[in-house]
Design a protein around this motif. Sequence first.
Motif, PDB file in Angstrom:
ATOM      1  N   LEU A  37      64.877 155.036  70.416  1.00  0.00           N
ATOM      2  CA  LEU A  37      65.271 154.159  69.318  1.00  0.00           C
ATOM      3  C   LEU A  37      65.353 152.720  69.831  1.00  0.00           C
ATOM      4  O   LEU A  37      65.738 152.496  70.981  1.00  0.00           O
ATOM      5  CB  LEU A  37      66.635 154.560  68.756  1.00  0.00           C
ATOM      6  CG  LEU A  37      66.730 155.900  68.030  1.00  0.00           C
ATOM      7  CD1 LEU A  37      68.178 156.202  67.653  1.00  0.00           C
ATOM      8  CD2 LEU A  37      65.841 155.895  66.790  1.00  0.00           C
ATOM      9  N   PRO A  38      65.008 151.747  68.998  1.00  0.00           N
ATOM     10  CA  PRO A  38      65.118 150.342  69.428  1.00  0.00           C
ATOM     11  C   PRO A  38      66.578 149.938  69.569  1.00  0.00           C
ATOM     12  O   PRO A  38      67.440 150.421  68.828  1.00  0.00           O
ATOM     13  CB  PRO A  38      64.437 149.566  68.296  1.00  0.00           C
ATOM     14  CG  PRO A  38      64.495 150.468  67.112  1.00  0.00           C
ATOM     15  CD  PRO A  38      64.489 151.879  67.637  1.00  0.00           C
ATOM     16  N   VAL A  39      66.833 149.062  70.522  1.00  0.00           N
ATOM     17  CA  VAL A  39      68.188 148.588  70.785  1.00  0.00           C
ATOM     18  C   VAL A  39      68.306 147.125  70.371  1.00  0.00           C
ATOM     19  O   VAL A  39      67.445 146.308  70.689  1.00  0.00           O
ATOM     20  CB  VAL A  39      68.545 148.752  72.284  1.00  0.00           C
ATOM     21  CG1 VAL A  39      69.916 148.170  72.587  1.00  0.00           C
ATOM     22  CG2 VAL A  39      68.479 150.229  72.683  1.00  0.00           C
ATOM     23  N   VAL A  40      69.386 146.831  69.642  1.00  0.00           N
ATOM     24  CA  VAL A  40      69.687 145.471  69.203  1.00  0.00           C
ATOM     25  C   VAL A  40      70.983 145.053  69.887  1.00  0.00           C
ATOM     26  O   VAL A  40      72.022 145.671  69.666  1.00  0.00           O
ATOM     27  CB  VAL A  40      69.865 145.402  67.667  1.00  0.00           C
ATOM     28  CG1 VAL A  40      70.235 143.987  67.241  1.00  0.00           C
ATOM     29  CG2 VAL A  40      68.620 145.908  66.953  1.00  0.00           C
ATOM     30  N   HIS A  41      70.905 144.028  70.715  1.00  0.00           N
ATOM     31  CA  HIS A  41      72.089 143.487  71.372  1.00  0.00           C
ATOM     32  C   HIS A  41      72.570 142.296  70.550  1.00  0.00           C
ATOM     33  O   HIS A  41      71.869 141.288  70.449  1.00  0.00           O
ATOM     34  CB  HIS A  41      71.766 143.038  72.801  1.00  0.00           C
ATOM     35  CG  HIS A  41      71.228 144.106  73.683  1.00  0.00           C
ATOM     36  ND1 HIS A  41      72.005 145.150  74.137  1.00  0.00           N
ATOM     37  CD2 HIS A  41      69.992 144.297  74.197  1.00  0.00           C
ATOM     38  CE1 HIS A  41      71.266 145.937  74.903  1.00  0.00           C
ATOM     39  NE2 HIS A  41      70.051 145.448  74.958  1.00  0.00           N
ATOM     40  N   LEU A  42      73.754 142.407  69.971  1.00  0.00           N
ATOM     41  CA  LEU A  42      74.259 141.326  69.128  1.00  0.00           C
ATOM     42  C   LEU A  42      74.413 140.017  69.903  1.00  0.00           C
ATOM     43  O   LEU A  42      74.266 138.939  69.323  1.00  0.00           O
ATOM     44  CB  LEU A  42      75.585 141.724  68.478  1.00  0.00           C
ATOM     45  CG  LEU A  42      75.485 142.845  67.437  1.00  0.00           C
ATOM     46  CD1 LEU A  42      76.858 143.133  66.843  1.00  0.00           C
ATOM     47  CD2 LEU A  42      74.485 142.521  66.349  1.00  0.00           C
ATOM     48  N   ASP A  43      74.684 140.105  71.205  1.00  0.00           N
ATOM     49  CA  ASP A  43      74.780 138.881  72.009  1.00  0.00           C
ATOM     50  C   ASP A  43      73.464 138.095  71.969  1.00  0.00           C
ATOM     51  O   ASP A  43      73.467 136.869  71.995  1.00  0.00           O
ATOM     52  CB  ASP A  43      75.145 139.194  73.458  1.00  0.00           C
ATOM     53  CG  ASP A  43      76.627 139.463  73.647  1.00  0.00           C
ATOM     54  OD1 ASP A  43      77.430 139.094  72.760  1.00  0.00           O
ATOM     55  OD2 ASP A  43      76.988 140.046  74.684  1.00  0.00           O
ATOM     56  N   LYS A  44      72.339 138.797  71.909  1.00  0.00           N
ATOM     57  CA  LYS A  44      71.041 138.100  71.846  1.00  0.00           C
ATOM     58  C   LYS A  44      70.851 137.425  70.494  1.00  0.00           C
ATOM     59  O   LYS A  44      70.120 136.446  70.403  1.00  0.00           O
ATOM     60  CB  LYS A  44      69.889 139.076  72.110  1.00  0.00           C
ATOM     61  CG  LYS A  44      69.632 139.316  73.566  1.00  0.00           C
ATOM     62  CD  LYS A  44      68.316 140.032  73.764  1.00  0.00           C
ATOM     63  CE  LYS A  44      67.976 140.093  75.234  1.00  0.00           C
ATOM     64  NZ  LYS A  44      66.658 140.665  75.488  1.00  0.00           N
ATOM     65  N   LEU A  45      71.468 137.979  69.458  1.00  0.00           N
ATOM     66  CA  LEU A  45      71.361 137.343  68.144  1.00  0.00           C
ATOM     67  C   LEU A  45      72.267 136.102  68.053  1.00  0.00           C
ATOM     68  O   LEU A  45      71.932 135.134  67.389  1.00  0.00           O
ATOM     69  CB  LEU A  45      71.738 138.318  67.029  1.00  0.00           C
ATOM     70  CG  LEU A  45      70.910 139.582  66.882  1.00  0.00           C
ATOM     71  CD1 LEU A  45      71.358 140.359  65.653  1.00  0.00           C
ATOM     72  CD2 LEU A  45      69.419 139.277  66.809  1.00  0.00           C
ATOM     73  N   TRP A  46      73.430 136.170  68.698  1.00  0.00           N
ATOM     74  CA  TRP A  46      74.424 135.086  68.594  1.00  0.00           C
ATOM     75  C   TRP A  46      74.119 133.905  69.498  1.00  0.00           C
ATOM     76  O   TRP A  46      74.241 132.742  69.110  1.00  0.00           O
ATOM     77  CB  TRP A  46      75.810 135.639  68.889  1.00  0.00           C
ATOM     78  CG  TRP A  46      76.899 134.608  68.848  1.00  0.00           C
ATOM     79  CD1 TRP A  46      77.630 134.147  69.906  1.00  0.00           C
ATOM     80  CD2 TRP A  46      77.394 133.899  67.707  1.00  0.00           C
ATOM     81  NE1 TRP A  46      78.551 133.204  69.484  1.00  0.00           N
ATOM     82  CE2 TRP A  46      78.416 133.035  68.128  1.00  0.00           C
ATOM     83  CE3 TRP A  46      77.065 133.911  66.351  1.00  0.00           C
ATOM     84  CZ2 TRP A  46      79.110 132.194  67.275  1.00  0.00           C
ATOM     85  CZ3 TRP A  46      77.758 133.078  65.486  1.00  0.00           C
ATOM     86  CH2 TRP A  46      78.770 132.234  65.954  1.00  0.00           C
ATOM     87  N   TRP A  47      73.738 134.196  70.734  1.00  0.00           N
ATOM     88  CA  TRP A  47      73.594 133.128  71.728  1.00  0.00           C
ATOM     89  C   TRP A  47      72.170 132.600  71.792  1.00  0.00           C
ATOM     90  O   TRP A  47      71.214 133.347  71.840  1.00  0.00           O
ATOM     91  CB  TRP A  47      74.008 133.619  73.116  1.00  0.00           C
ATOM     92  CG  TRP A  47      75.449 133.943  73.212  1.00  0.00           C
ATOM     93  CD1 TRP A  47      76.009 135.191  73.307  1.00  0.00           C
ATOM     94  CD2 TRP A  47      76.542 133.022  73.209  1.00  0.00           C
ATOM     95  NE1 TRP A  47      77.375 135.094  73.365  1.00  0.00           N
ATOM     96  CE2 TRP A  47      77.737 133.772  73.304  1.00  0.00           C
ATOM     97  CE3 TRP A  47      76.632 131.641  73.137  1.00  0.00           C
ATOM     98  CZ2 TRP A  47      78.994 133.181  73.328  1.00  0.00           C
ATOM     99  CZ3 TRP A  47      77.885 131.048  73.153  1.00  0.00           C
ATOM    100  CH2 TRP A  47      79.046 131.823  73.257  1.00  0.00           C
ATOM    101  N   LYS A  48      72.070 131.280  71.854  1.00  0.00           N
ATOM    102  CA  LYS A  48      70.828 130.589  72.184  1.00  0.00           C
ATOM    103  C   LYS A  48      70.922 130.259  73.681  1.00  0.00           C
ATOM    104  O   LYS A  48      71.973 130.461  74.289  1.00  0.00           O
ATOM    105  CB  LYS A  48      70.692 129.319  71.336  1.00  0.00           C
ATOM    106  CG  LYS A  48      70.575 129.610  69.839  1.00  0.00           C
ATOM    107  CD  LYS A  48      70.205 128.382  69.030  1.00  0.00           C
ATOM    108  CE  LYS A  48      71.399 127.553  68.662  1.00  0.00           C
ATOM    109  NZ  LYS A  48      71.077 126.473  67.697  1.00  0.00           N
ATOM    110  N   PRO A  49      69.848 129.757  74.290  1.00  0.00           N
ATOM    111  CA  PRO A  49      69.921 129.440  75.725  1.00  0.00           C
ATOM    112  C   PRO A  49      71.096 128.522  76.060  1.00  0.00           C
ATOM    113  O   PRO A  49      71.541 127.721  75.234  1.00  0.00           O
ATOM    114  CB  PRO A  49      68.575 128.757  75.990  1.00  0.00           C
ATOM    115  CG  PRO A  49      67.653 129.368  74.974  1.00  0.00           C
ATOM    116  CD  PRO A  49      68.508 129.548  73.736  1.00  0.00           C
ATOM    117  N   ASN A  50      71.555 128.662  77.277  1.00  0.00           N
ATOM    118  CA  ASN A  50      72.642 127.842  77.834  1.00  0.00           C
ATOM    119  C   ASN A  50      73.951 127.996  77.067  1.00  0.00           C
ATOM    120  O   ASN A  50      74.713 127.048  76.924  1.00  0.00           O
ATOM    121  CB  ASN A  50      72.224 126.368  77.922  1.00  0.00           C
ATOM    122  CG  ASN A  50      71.002 126.191  78.792  1.00  0.00           C
ATOM    123  OD1 ASN A  50      70.946 126.717  79.904  1.00  0.00           O
ATOM    124  ND2 ASN A  50      70.007 125.496  78.284  1.00  0.00           N
TER     125      ASN A  50
END
Length: 169
Positions: A31-44
Amino acid sequence: MNFNYKKILIIGCGGAGKSTLAAALGKKLDLPVVHLDKLWWKPNWQNRTEDEFDTLLNIELNKPCWIMDGNYSRTFGRRLEFADMCIFLDYTVDVCIKGVRDRVKIFNGKTRPDMTDGCIERIDEEFEEWIINFQDNTRPKMLSLLQASAIDYKIIKTRENADKWLNNI
């Protein structure tokens, strides 16, 4: 064990191992994994606006299957509406603090795989304070929403039990 869930939330205190479990479960169940941190944070470590985050989250929620890890309490009720299973890693503060400190050592100077590129792994006083206060501030609200929902859920109290549960799927 009969495990037919296709939309699975994984929640718990910072440092509990939500992303690690999500990745392992995603691999095991294909199943595909969605990390909410990747949705919330932009670089730096620049965060998105709530509207930007909600737009990205809604795209993911409407997909046919996923494993989604992260707390983001503001959107937990919404995510429960789409999920058919939730796993709550309900570990002690000491276990979670150790988990974050170990993670910082492992990813020292690097971005971990479940985080947006350019977000170098770190721990700061504010994050440690959030972990320390999770049991009193965040846990009761999330547990209450989870228990009031119509979805199946599992509360896991130790890393060892999480490993056993994963191996028995």
